[in-house]
Write an enzyme that holds these catalytic residues in place. Structure first.
Site, PDB file in Angstrom:
ATOM      1  CE  LYS A 128      16.365   6.423   3.855  1.00  0.00           C
ATOM      2  NZ  LYS A 128      15.094   6.035   3.228  1.00  0.00           N
ATOM      3  CE  LYS A 140      17.575  -0.208  -2.589  1.00  0.00           C
ATOM      4  NZ  LYS A 140      16.976   0.435  -1.400  1.00  0.00           N
ATOM      5  CB  THR A 223       7.918   3.939   6.956  1.00  0.00           C
ATOM      6  OG1 THR A 223       8.800   2.814   6.839  1.00  0.00           O
ATOM      7  CG2 THR A 223       8.506   5.104   6.189  1.00  0.00           C
ATOM      8  CG  ASN A 255       3.553   0.594   4.777  1.00  0.00           C
ATOM      9  OD1 ASN A 255       4.326   1.417   5.274  1.00  0.00           O
ATOM     10  ND2 ASN A 255       3.279  -0.541   5.379  1.00  0.00           N
ATOM     11  CB  SER A 383      14.902  -3.296   8.863  1.00  0.00           C
ATOM     12  OG  SER A 383      13.841  -3.194   7.973  1.00  0.00           O
TER      13      SER A 383
HETATM   14  P1  NAD Z   1       2.665   2.004  -1.382  1.00  0.00           P
HETATM   15  O1  NAD Z   1       2.814   1.373  -2.705  1.00  0.00           O
HETATM   16  O2  NAD Z   1       2.133   1.220  -0.236  1.00  0.00           O
HETATM   17  O3  NAD Z   1       1.742   3.319  -1.511  1.00  0.00           O
HETATM   18  C1  NAD Z   1       1.960   4.314  -2.443  1.00  0.00           C
HETATM   19  C2  NAD Z   1       0.752   5.250  -2.450  1.00  0.00           C
HETATM   20  O4  NAD Z   1       1.004   6.296  -3.357  1.00  0.00           O
HETATM   21  C3  NAD Z   1      -0.538   4.581  -2.910  1.00  0.00           C
HETATM   22  O5  NAD Z   1      -1.619   5.130  -2.180  1.00  0.00           O
HETATM   23  C4  NAD Z   1      -0.630   5.012  -4.369  1.00  0.00           C
HETATM   24  O6  NAD Z   1      -1.979   5.028  -4.839  1.00  0.00           O
HETATM   25  C5  NAD Z   1      -0.065   6.405  -4.266  1.00  0.00           C
HETATM   26  N1  NAD Z   1       0.430   6.926  -5.520  1.00  0.00           N
HETATM   27  C6  NAD Z   1       1.160   6.314  -6.469  1.00  0.00           C
HETATM   28  N2  NAD Z   1       1.381   7.143  -7.496  1.00  0.00           N
HETATM   29  C7  NAD Z   1       0.792   8.306  -7.178  1.00  0.00           C
HETATM   30  C8  NAD Z   1       0.651   9.531  -7.827  1.00  0.00           C
HETATM   31  N3  NAD Z   1       1.174   9.723  -9.043  1.00  0.00           N
HETATM   32  N4  NAD Z   1      -0.038  10.522  -7.212  1.00  0.00           N
HETATM   33  C9  NAD Z   1      -0.587  10.329  -5.987  1.00  0.00           C
HETATM   34  N5  NAD Z   1      -0.476   9.174  -5.315  1.00  0.00           N
HETATM   35  C10 NAD Z   1       0.189   8.182  -5.907  1.00  0.00           C
HETATM   36  O7  NAD Z   1       4.115   2.589  -1.046  1.00  0.00           O
HETATM   37  P2  NAD Z   1       4.687   2.968   0.390  1.00  0.00           P
HETATM   38  O8  NAD Z   1       5.384   1.787   0.953  1.00  0.00           O
HETATM   39  O9  NAD Z   1       3.639   3.668   1.174  1.00  0.00           O
HETATM   40  O10 NAD Z   1       5.839   3.991  -0.022  1.00  0.00           O
HETATM   41  C11 NAD Z   1       5.551   5.352  -0.292  1.00  0.00           C
HETATM   42  C12 NAD Z   1       6.854   6.107  -0.404  1.00  0.00           C
HETATM   43  O11 NAD Z   1       7.606   5.969   0.803  1.00  0.00           O
HETATM   44  C13 NAD Z   1       7.781   5.631  -1.516  1.00  0.00           C
HETATM   45  O12 NAD Z   1       8.481   6.764  -1.999  1.00  0.00           O
HETATM   46  C14 NAD Z   1       8.744   4.712  -0.786  1.00  0.00           C
HETATM   47  O13 NAD Z   1       9.986   4.603  -1.457  1.00  0.00           O
HETATM   48  C15 NAD Z   1       8.901   5.455   0.523  1.00  0.00           C
HETATM   49  N6  NAD Z   1       9.369   4.611   1.627  1.00  0.00           N
HETATM   50  C16 NAD Z   1       8.613   3.566   2.067  1.00  0.00           C
HETATM   51  C17 NAD Z   1       9.067   2.811   3.139  1.00  0.00           C
HETATM   52  C18 NAD Z   1       8.244   1.692   3.686  1.00  0.00           C
HETATM   53  O14 NAD Z   1       8.608   1.160   4.751  1.00  0.00           O
HETATM   54  N7  NAD Z   1       7.139   1.299   3.071  1.00  0.00           N
HETATM   55  C19 NAD Z   1      10.304   3.101   3.743  1.00  0.00           C
HETATM   56  C20 NAD Z   1      11.051   4.167   3.270  1.00  0.00           C
HETATM   57  C21 NAD Z   1      10.564   4.929   2.216  1.00  0.00           C
END
Ligand code: NAD
Length: 449
Positions: A128, A140, A223, A255, A383
């Site tokens: 990445k 990690k 993101t 997020n 980051s």
């Molecule tokens: P978060 O916990 O803030 O939000 C997750 C969202 O998904 C919530 O709205 C939750 O209700 C929903 N959700 C959970 N299970 C679900 C399901 N079964 N069906 C439908 N919706 C569902 O997480 P985030 O930080 O927004 O991360 C989301 C994805 O992005 C993850 O895969 C994470 O690994 C990836 N990601 C996040 C970041 C970051 O900076 N936050 C960076 C890289 C990758």
């Protein structure tokens, strides 16, 4: 450019000597680390990586060099709990590759964390950071713990014990952890504080710190914002027009999903359906995302938003749109879902939303997939900006952060697109080819003596 890089890889491969490998041998060289109990996301991503390795036809020695971690550390953290009992937790830090710069990668607290899992995730970070062309390698870490069962005081003790246990292999120019599953800005602040006790003031030893404590403006939205830049570039390349010309469906309103929705809506895009873990809502005229965010922030269920109508949340991915954005969890687009999607492109904001089988179906159907390893790279990119600001002891304006993020996302897309066109491979394979070539080039130009 892509062919020059490929030639570089081949030349470097031969410098390392070794046989050209077919698929069978390749599977063997992936090693146990990539087959055992790795999380399905990491496992799936490594299957995609394998495809790029086949295209590059690297010899076995080079593959082993690229795939196996440089260092693994396993420690036991002994913590006295609030009730006076002693608990022992297993913790790991795996440093996969630092040819392009210091190791970089998150720290997760989860009951299912094990060494194999951390190993695979460390390798993903190498690819990445290389795709995003930020000067880091991949690492990690994790602690096998269910943080919901710990008080805040116990969590803080655990974090401080972890710092003491691994402090000799991390550092501002050595290895820079960040938040991951179940770790947040507060955990990073404890980490920074504890490390600074031993090594002196070191805000650059972790990223994802609170904005008021050496964190970066723009990190929270990074993101989702990066995803929006990625969509803009993809639409341009596919001659599909502008963000404002498309209909979007988003799975996840956390997020990443909420920020992507907000920024697409601000740019004039119509977000016609959104879901979260509990429900889904749609409006074919486009949801008012500003109002929806206020509604959800007020603690009300997403599906009860008065500016749209509720739909079953399991239907979200199949809702008709131009751009589908999975932004929740991994493994949601398998072969069955892939057969039924009604979109032109899938933009993987979540990590690992498409399984390898699902990916094959999407390829056959001519649906373009913008891979996670690039799409959600905005987070690690900002980051990196946080770390640079820590080194400079100077806080950048938010506009500046966003502009630099735009540039990084745009440049990374151009590199992917060039390989996609030149090698006639899907964008996902192109992303891994770009990453492998960048890491290989760094390895060999640094030398092996
Ligand atoms: P978060 O916990 O803030 O939000 C997750 C969202 O998904 C919530 O709205 C939750 O209700 C929903 N959700 C959970 N299970 C679900 C399901 N079964 N069906 C439908 N919706 C569902 O997480 P985030 O930080 O927004 O991360 C989301 C994805 O992005 C993850 O895969 C994470 O690994 C990836 N990601 C996040 C970041 C970051 O900076 N936050 C960076 C890289 C990758």
């Amino acid at each position: 450019m892509a062919s020059a890089l490929l030639a570089c890889g081949r030349q470097l491969s031969s410098a390392l000597g070794g046989l050209s490998l077919g698929q069978q041998a390749l599977n063997l060289t992936m090693g146990a680390a990539f087959r055992r109990h790795a999380s399905s996301h990491a496992e799936n991503t490594n299957m995609f990586l394998r495809e790029a390795l086949v295209k590059l036809d690297y010899p076995e020695k080079l593959q082993n060099l690229l795939l196996t971690p440089r260092r693994e550390m396993s420690v036991e953290l002994v913590v006295q709990m609030d009730d006076g009992q002693i608990e022992v937790f297993n913790a790991y830090r795996v440093q996969h590759n630092n040819a392009r710069g210091p190791y970089k990668g998150g720290l997760r607290y989860h009951p299912q964390v094990d060494l194999d899992d951390v190993r695979s995730l460390a390798s993903l970070m190498t690819w990445k950071t290389a795709v995003m062309d930020i000067p880091y390698g991949g690492a990690k870490g994790g602690v096998t713990v269910d943080p919901r069962k710990l008080s805040e005081r116990e969590l803080e003790k655990l974090t401080r014990k972890l710092v003491v246990a691994i402090k000799e292999i991390i550092g501002t120019y050595e290895d820079i952890p960040a938040p991951d599953m179940n770790t947040d800005a507060k955990v990073m602040a404890w980490f920074f504080d504890e490390y600074s006790k031993y090594k002196g003031f070191s805000p650059g030893v972790v990223t994802g710190k609170p904005v008021y404590l050496h964190g970066s403006l723009g990190r929270e939205a990074a993101t989702g914002r990066g995803t929006t830049f990625a969509i803009r570039e993809l639409l341009k390349a596919l001659h599909m027009g502008k963000i404002a010309d498309q209909k979007y469906v988003i799975q996840g309103f956390g997020n990443v999903g909420a920020w992507a929705a907000q920024l697409l809506w601000e740019a004039g895009g119509k977000v016609v359906a959104i879901s979260d873990v509990a429900g889904a809502v749609h409006n074919e005229q486009g949801l008012d995302i500003g109002a929806l965010r206020k509604h959800v922030a007020g603690g009300k269920p997403l599906a009860e938003f008065s500016g749209g109508a509720a739909i079953p949340k399991q239907d979200i991915l199949l809702h008709p749109c131009d751009v589908l954005i999975p932004a929740a969890i991994g493994g949601v687009i398998g072969p069955e879902e892939a057969k039924k999607l009604q979109c032109k492109v899938v933009v993987e904001a979540a990590n690992g939303p498409t399984t390898p089988e699902g990916d094959t179906v999407l390829r056959d159907r001519g649906i373009t997939v913008l891979p996670d390893i690039y799409t959600n790279g905005g987070g690690v990119t900002v980051s990196f900006f946080e770390w640079v600001q820590n080194l400079q002891n100077f806080k950048w304006e938010e506009d500046d952060v966003n502009r630099k993020l735009d540039r990084k996302m745009t440049d990374a897309f151009a590199a992917l697109w060039a390989v996609h066109k030149e090698m006639h491979v899907p964008l996902r394979t192109a992303a891994f080819v770009v990453a492998l070539q960048r890491v290989t080039r760094a390895e060999v130009h640094r030398g092996f003596d």
